[in-house]
Design a protein around this motif. Structure first.
Motif, PDB file in Angstrom:
ATOM      1  N   GLY A  80       1.371 -53.290 125.715  1.00 41.60           N
ATOM      2  CA  GLY A  80       2.733 -53.609 126.159  1.00 41.60           C
ATOM      3  C   GLY A  80       3.747 -53.402 125.047  1.00 41.60           C
ATOM      4  O   GLY A  80       3.645 -52.452 124.276  1.00 41.60           O
ATOM      5  N   ASN A  81       4.687 -54.306 124.959  1.00 40.16           N
ATOM      6  CA  ASN A  81       5.699 -54.189 123.918  1.00 40.16           C
ATOM      7  C   ASN A  81       5.135 -54.700 122.597  1.00 40.16           C
ATOM      8  O   ASN A  81       5.083 -55.898 122.355  1.00 40.16           O
ATOM      9  CB  ASN A  81       6.939 -54.993 124.327  1.00 40.16           C
ATOM     10  CG  ASN A  81       8.031 -54.886 123.277  1.00 40.16           C
ATOM     11  OD1 ASN A  81       7.831 -54.274 122.223  1.00 40.16           O
ATOM     12  ND2 ASN A  81       9.171 -55.476 123.558  1.00 40.16           N
ATOM     13  N   SER A 110       6.957 -50.684 125.105  1.00 41.53           N
ATOM     14  CA  SER A 110       6.062 -50.236 126.184  1.00 41.53           C
ATOM     15  C   SER A 110       6.370 -48.795 126.550  1.00 41.53           C
ATOM     16  O   SER A 110       7.532 -48.458 126.778  1.00 41.53           O
ATOM     17  CB  SER A 110       6.272 -51.068 127.448  1.00 41.53           C
ATOM     18  OG  SER A 110       5.976 -52.401 127.203  1.00 41.53           O
ATOM     19  N   ASP A 137      -3.447 -43.359 125.056  1.00 41.80           N
ATOM     20  CA  ASP A 137      -2.808 -44.657 124.841  1.00 41.80           C
ATOM     21  C   ASP A 137      -3.837 -45.604 124.199  1.00 41.80           C
ATOM     22  O   ASP A 137      -4.804 -46.000 124.854  1.00 41.80           O
ATOM     23  CB  ASP A 137      -2.317 -45.212 126.193  1.00 41.80           C
ATOM     24  CG  ASP A 137      -1.632 -46.559 126.025  1.00 41.80           C
ATOM     25  OD1 ASP A 137      -1.805 -47.212 124.972  1.00 41.80           O
ATOM     26  OD2 ASP A 137      -0.931 -46.972 126.972  1.00 41.80           O
ATOM     27  N   THR A 139      -3.915 -48.586 123.574  1.00 39.10           N
ATOM     28  CA  THR A 139      -3.889 -49.991 123.992  1.00 39.10           C
ATOM     29  C   THR A 139      -4.687 -50.228 125.273  1.00 39.10           C
ATOM     30  O   THR A 139      -4.928 -51.363 125.652  1.00 39.10           O
ATOM     31  CB  THR A 139      -2.444 -50.479 124.228  1.00 39.10           C
ATOM     32  OG1 THR A 139      -1.933 -49.891 125.438  1.00 39.10           O
ATOM     33  CG2 THR A 139      -1.543 -50.102 123.069  1.00 39.10           C
ATOM     34  N   LYS A 208       7.095 -62.098 123.841  1.00 37.97           N
ATOM     35  CA  LYS A 208       5.844 -61.457 124.279  1.00 37.97           C
ATOM     36  C   LYS A 208       4.636 -61.957 123.483  1.00 37.97           C
ATOM     37  O   LYS A 208       3.508 -61.548 123.733  1.00 37.97           O
ATOM     38  CB  LYS A 208       5.942 -59.935 124.138  1.00 37.97           C
ATOM     39  CG  LYS A 208       7.077 -59.296 124.916  1.00 37.97           C
ATOM     40  CD  LYS A 208       6.829 -59.385 126.419  1.00 37.97           C
ATOM     41  CE  LYS A 208       7.824 -58.573 127.236  1.00 37.97           C
ATOM     42  NZ  LYS A 208       9.239 -58.902 126.994  1.00 37.97           N
TER      43      LYS A 208
END
Ligand SMILES: *[C@@H]1O[C@H](CO)[C@@H](O)[C@H](O)[C@H]1NC(C)=O
Length: 286
Positions: A80-81, A110, A137, A139, A208
């Motif tokens: 995410g962020n 993100s 990606d 993540t 977050k």
């Protein structure tokens, strides 16, 4: 489920099961070092997570020191962020004139790409940054980040694809090479929003938090473990492990060129402004 009666008849089976349960590769090889409860070892010692919140980041360190090795770790980065966060994973001999092999993952908003920042310090001197985007990606899943460090050089690989090669040019070009200082393995997750994302423009969004990075499947099973008691390593440059003499073959070189052509975003070796007196010798060596 194994019945008690079988275990009673075969006490060695109990020992084997106990050994299997204790054989978590993370648990066996690392200690959390800072951040308190934010560094967690889970799943029977197979998984480690680091977290970062406003109060602190966290980190871990290897129990052993290594002098040469082929070292693999799987990482899954903050999803995410993750802007403002840095996940550092590195080998370092620490202290004066230290040697260090660095991977740092700079988070992003993100959907915006992580940057993989790499560096090599020898005898306390770094300034050898190369940065990459990844072709996936990092993540969403675990990916394998490997360091091959032998007397020929240092190869950084991602999922088996070489991305960077630091050759041992000590004898031919006088570039110091890490060859005598054993290194620990470290990782940490911390806030670096002063500089990490778009040069510090994008700050960490603490709403977050906690930010979490995960580690598993550490493998340094054939690496050379250093003993500080005897000042010797468990293998020597003439040791028999095949990785000890491995260098980049033609296929590896081609794949590395593909990465460097398509995903490299900074290379100190082409930064003429930074080195007006001439590029470092390892950049120009044939
Ligand atoms: C974050 O995304 C921006 C926009 O795509 C990009 O320029 C930058 O290199 C990315 N990474 C970091 C660490 O700033």
């Amino acid at each position: 489920m194994i019945s008690r009666s079988i275990l009673a008849c075969y006490p060695f089976a109990v020992l084997l099961l106990a050994a299997a349960a204790a054989a978590g590769s993370i648990d066996e090889n690392f200690n959390p070092t800072w951040g308190g409860y934010r560094a967690k070892i889970l799943n029977n010692g197979e998984l480690l997570t680091l977290s970062l919140d406003r109060g602190s980041g966290s980190g871990f360190q290897s129990k052993k020191q290594y002098l040469y090795g082929k070292i693999d770790m799987q990482l899954k980065l903050v999803p995410g962020n993750s802007a403002g966060t840095v996940t550092a994973y590195y080998l370092s001999s620490v202290g004066y004139a230290h040697d260090e092999i660095d991977l740092e993952f700079l988070g992003n908003l993100s959907g915006d790409p992580y940057v993989l920042h790499t560096n090599v310090f020898t005898q306390g001197k770094g300034n050898r940054e190369q940065q990459f985007y990844l072709w996936f990606d990092p993540t969403l899943d675990f990916h394998t980040y490997s360091i091959l460090w032998n007397p020929q050089g240092i190869i950084f690989s991602v999922d088996g694809t070489p991305i960077r090669h630091f050759r041992n040019l000590e004898r031919t070009h006088g570039v110091p090479f890490p060859k005598s200082q054993p290194m620990w393995i470290y990782s940490s997750l911390w806030n670096a929003d002063q500089w990490a994302t778009r040069g510090g423009l994008v700050k960490t969004d603490w709403s977050k938090a906690p930010f979490i990075a995960s580690y598993r499947k550490f493998d340094a099973s054939s690496a050379c473990v250093w003993s500080s008691y005897t000042s010797t390593s468990s293998c020597t440059p003439s040791g028999r492990a095949p990785w000890m003499s491995q260098t980049l073959d033609m296929a590896g070189l081609q794949r590395m060129r593909w990465v460097q052509k398509n995903y490299m975003i900074y290379n100190y070796c082409t930064d003429y402004h930074r080195f007006p007196q001439g590029l470092p010798p390892e950049c120009t060596a044939a």
